[in-house]
Design an enzyme around this catalytic site. Sequence first.
Site, short mmCIF file in Angstrom:
data_model
loop_
_atom_site.label_atom_id
_atom_site.label_comp_id
_atom_site.label_asym_id
_atom_site.label_seq_id
_atom_site.Cartn_x
_atom_site.Cartn_y
_atom_site.Cartn_z
N LYS A 90 -9.50 -8.55 -4.76
CA LYS A 90 -8.72 -8.59 -6.00
C LYS A 90 -7.25 -8.88 -5.69
CE LYS A 90 -6.47 -5.57 -8.52
NZ LYS A 90 -5.39 -6.28 -9.19
N GLU A 147 -2.32 -0.26 4.17
CA GLU A 147 -1.04 -0.78 4.66
C GLU A 147 -0.07 -0.62 3.50
OE1 GLU A 147 1.92 -2.52 4.99
OE2 GLU A 147 1.04 -4.51 5.17
N CYS A 177 7.01 -5.15 2.89
CA CYS A 177 6.80 -3.72 3.17
C CYS A 177 7.48 -3.33 4.48
CB CYS A 177 5.32 -3.40 3.20
SG CYS A 177 4.35 -4.63 4.05
N GLU A 198 11.64 3.42 -0.95
CA GLU A 198 11.49 1.98 -0.78
C GLU A 198 11.96 1.26 -2.03
OE1 GLU A 198 7.43 0.50 -0.45
OE2 GLU A 198 8.11 -0.94 1.05
#
Lengths: 354, 476
Positions: free
Chosen positions: B182, B256, B290, B387
């Site tokens: 997906k 991850e 990331c 983040e």
Amino acid sequence: MTWRYARRYAPLVTMPITVPAYGKEAAGRLASMADVTADDGALRRFLHGLPGVDAVGLEARAATLGTRSIKTTAKAYAIDLAISMIDLTTLEGADTPGKVRALCAKGIHPDPTDRTSPKVAAICVYPDMVATAKEALGDSGVHVASVATAFPAGRAALPVKLADTRDAVAAGADEIDMVIDRGAFLSGRYMEVFEEIKAVKEACARPGGTSQTESGGGSAAHLKVIFETGELQTYDNVRRVSWLAMLAGADFIKTSTGKVAVNATPPVTLLMLEAVRDFHAATGVQVGVKPAGGIRTTKDAIKYLVMVNETLGERWLTADWFRFGASSLLNDLLMQRQKLSTGRYSGPDYVTVD
Amino acid sequence: MTFDYAPAPESRAVVDIAPSYGLFIDGEFAPACDGKVFKTVSPSSEEVLSEVAQAHADDVDRAVKAARKAFEKWSALPGAERAKYLFRIARIIQERSRELAVLESLDNGKPIRESRDADLPLVAAHFFYYAGWADKLDHAGYGQNPRPLGVAGQVIPWNFPLLMLAWKIAPALATGNTVVLKPAETTPLSALFFADICRQAGLPKGVVNIITGDGSTGAALVAHPDINKVAFTGSTEVGKAIARTVAGTDKKLTLELGGKAANIVFDDAPIDQAVEGIVNGIFFNQGHVCCAGSRLLVQESVQDELLDALKRRMQTLRVGDPLDKNTDIGAINSAEQLARITALVDAGEAEGAERWAPACELPGSGYWFAPTLFTGVTQAHRIAREEIFGPVLSVLTFRTPAEAVEKANNTPYGLSAGIWTEKGSRMLWMASKLRAGVIWSNTFNKFDPASPFGGYKESGFGREGGRHGLEAYLNV
């Protein structure tokens, strides 16, 4: 903003105002750095204290700048700018007055079919051809640049090198392209290289003329210092020699003679541009850069102009501060110029072969 | 006169986007069972690019069944045969790379220079790399004839749509699994084009299934009882939810997740290249990375010099049309992400950090954020801990290597780190102390399919890439 970056190199009290390396005020600015050139030890410590160069990172940055896409109006601007920055060069044992005169004619009117083409910056020749070139160029505004100091190897005694320089200056050279003693540099005799550049700079003064003023008759010849970066090999060496030459009074720093296997490359030139940027930030002295050898296509030339634009900025985007040492580059620029103005590709028969 | 770069747009004509796309299940495109669709827009212009199907739980079930059916034959193929398909896919990606790069820049907002020079070459390289492993699994260190897991359910993010697809699908297929993937809701198009590439490569039906949709589709996929493996790349928040869903089942899981990487600059660093590395670390892909170097840790003795050089460099960054070949920073991927960045940046200012951005004109339509840095940031600031996932750099300082290690490790994340020094011994000492899955030295954001990638702590677990990446898809 920039002067604080420079603190590492020189403790300046005020933000320096830009002065040209060939101007009268430059000497005073260099005097502010006198402590680092006071003796061999100080100079060595200074040069070895400069930030290191990471080869992979430097090459990656040069490659990325090489991907800039310069089209249409920007391309037309860049082509004319590049033409105006060429030191059109002939440095052959077989050079004759006829060959030099032909090159001079081309330098003044690069494109015989289009008189709007800018003229080149200078004609670059051996010292014995200076008088011929000077006469052929007349008052066209195109300079005569002469290599000197036992070009290209530089393997001669200092008095010979100085005599070589004085001879070229006396014959009317506007610019002197000297070579450094790579042997001395590679064996760590930095002071020797420094003193030699200083001595050649003094030899660039024109007897009877006012020294260190505007270019042209009567004034000192501008000094370009050739490093032969292909022989110095490492990027750390290139950064050190750039500072060394600028501290000694170079008006221009130049990559190569064009006579060895590796000449100007984008990473080496980028590194020299960065050194010029940092030297300017530290002292306010503006120094020019000349990549030479191996730049043959419009595409390559534009990559160099992009590097200048994004490293030093507009102030350096003139023939006073950036040059291409080249011979075949000019015809490719002219063909691209014709293509832009007519919409058709031309061929090698529509530009002059000299 | 100044050297102004004239617009140099890459042509959109190389990519033909259909007005609507179905779900790719069992080798065929079909609409969702309930006919629901959603729009995907170009974040640089807010132009609607296409309508794609919103997969329902029943569609997910159909896709998993197709993958299950295909698994038997696919896993029984000799490795060399599977490799042929993967090599074929890799070559088609190379052949269609310009088309895919333009598509990626349109749907994601990233500059064409990056999709062309980074994403697409890495995508092809990843397929080539794992194609090479397919017939050498006996030699991967997992014993003779290691077995695949079965059907892998894979959910990928919007920051590198096609590259994350490659990271997921290439090792899964090489080891003999079949997949249901997906793509992210805001960037479904390149995965649908990849479905077409699978058909072009003659890949057996059902080996790769692509289902588009929002978070509910992803949730249905990871909760499906008949999948054997869940691989997710995305936010730590969603990763935790997935871990809860998968807990107590025999599904194998790799995550991850986010990061807050320290990029550590010592006073003996190659300054000019460190500046490039910092820029590449945080402004590459608009900071939607990331492993972005979002915390700059700079030694105090070199702080002023470095920051001045960094600011000077940031002034040359070109923000604008992602399809212009001279653009360095493109559009923020979505209005939602832009709001998240803006909120955190506001928090940074409110907490007393000093905000700086170069003068920079942003386009009128679309989602944009100027490259920004914060100085005077401490470990206590939100912008040093959370983040941001945008072009925003937080600058902190340190005095000694030990302090640098302490600050770098003082984060819930541990995905990547960077070390800038000319001293090899310090480089190695630092690397051994930093708790991060990837450590770069004198470079940043460099990727290679042969190198394993993954995190510590809240950055996830499991490795993708390299020999290690095989383990995530093998029953070992």
